[in-house]
Write an enzyme that holds these catalytic residues in place. Structure first.
Site, PDB file in Angstrom:
ATOM      1  N   GLY A 113      45.135  36.659 -53.892  1.00 51.79           N
ATOM      2  CA  GLY A 113      45.193  36.583 -52.436  1.00 51.79           C
ATOM      3  C   GLY A 113      46.002  35.395 -51.949  1.00 51.79           C
ATOM      4  O   GLY A 113      46.385  34.513 -52.723  1.00 51.79           O
ATOM      5  N   HIS A 114      46.248  35.369 -50.640  1.00 46.77           N
ATOM      6  CA  HIS A 114      47.202  34.403 -50.066  1.00 46.77           C
ATOM      7  C   HIS A 114      46.757  32.953 -50.207  1.00 46.77           C
ATOM      8  O   HIS A 114      47.578  32.063 -50.423  1.00 46.77           O
ATOM      9  CB  HIS A 114      47.460  34.751 -48.597  1.00 46.77           C
ATOM     10  CG  HIS A 114      46.244  34.752 -47.752  1.00 46.77           C
ATOM     11  ND1 HIS A 114      45.343  35.796 -47.755  1.00 46.77           N
ATOM     12  CD2 HIS A 114      45.756  33.840 -46.887  1.00 46.77           C
ATOM     13  CE1 HIS A 114      44.365  35.514 -46.920  1.00 46.77           C
ATOM     14  NE2 HIS A 114      44.585  34.330 -46.383  1.00 46.77           N
TER      15      HIS A 114
END
Ligand SMILES: Cc1cc2nc3c(=O)[nH]c(=O)nc-3n(C[C@H](O)[C@H](O)[C@H](O)COP(=O)(O)O)c2cc1C
Length: 183
Positions: free
Chosen positions: A69-70
């Protein structure tokens, strides 16, 4: 001057210039960049299959396969390089928008970010694009000006005089230079 980054986050957006990416990656590896994680936009992944970058990158992430994820991606990186950066990507980040994994990762990244724009010269000269570039610089981002060169133009199916991303050596100098973390 600082050293080259150990952990490079490579953001890839949907310009036809993605076709030059393997050459840049080869030069980054040769220069000693040890770890490279690529994040492709959905448009970039249409131009260049993510699997084709897997040989030269430690990991390749897309909107369909965002890995950790970011936040994890943004925390991991020492430096981020967006190569190539589309007009769309520049405008989206300049305005703090985050509709994709790449734009969200840039927003969450706690490291200096360099953008290497690639587009048709008419697009590059548009006041709206130049405003977005100025906004990015005001926020502390590093934006590399394209240089005169010859590029493959899809519209005419020919190599035409255009503007292009500077060579890998120039980008490596930017990555090795001290840079601020964007506000
Ligand atoms: C063949 C083709 C080539 C393109 N080349 C460019 C380009 O060099 N630069 C650019 O800014 N946009 C280019 N575009 C438009 C982008 O792909 C489009 O704006 C897209 O929405 C960008 O998405 P992204 O920024 O999420 O990758 C091109 C589109 C096509 C169909």
């Amino acid at each position: 001057m600082s050293a080259l980054p150990e952990k490079l986050l490579l953001g890839v957006s949907g310009s036809v210039a993605v076709l030059s990416l393997p050459g840049y990656l080869h030069a980054f590896r040769t220069a000693g960049v040890r770890q490279i994680v690529a994040v492709l936009t959905t448009t970039a992944a249409r131009f260049l299959p993510p699997s084709s970058l897997a040989v030269l990158c430690d990991r390749v992430c897309t909107d369909d396969d965002p890995a950790g994820g970011h936040v994890a991606l943004g925390r991991w990186a020492d430096r981020a390089l967006i190569l190539p950066a589309t007009a769309n990507l520049l405008g989206t980040v300049a305005h703090g928008l985050a509709p994709t994994l790449l734009t969200t990762t840039v927003l969450a990244a706690d490291c200096p970010v360099t953008f290497a724009p690639a587009m048709n010269p008419v697009m590059w000269q548009r006041p709206a694009v130049q405003r977005n570039v100025a906004l990015l610089r005001e926020d502390g981002h590093d934006v590399v000006d394209p240089i005169p060169g010859a590029a493959y133009e899809v519209a005419s199916r020919a190599i035409v005089p255009s503007i292009v991303v500077p060579p890998a050596e120039v980008l490596l100098e930017r990555l090795a230079a001290d840079a601020e973390v964007p506000a």
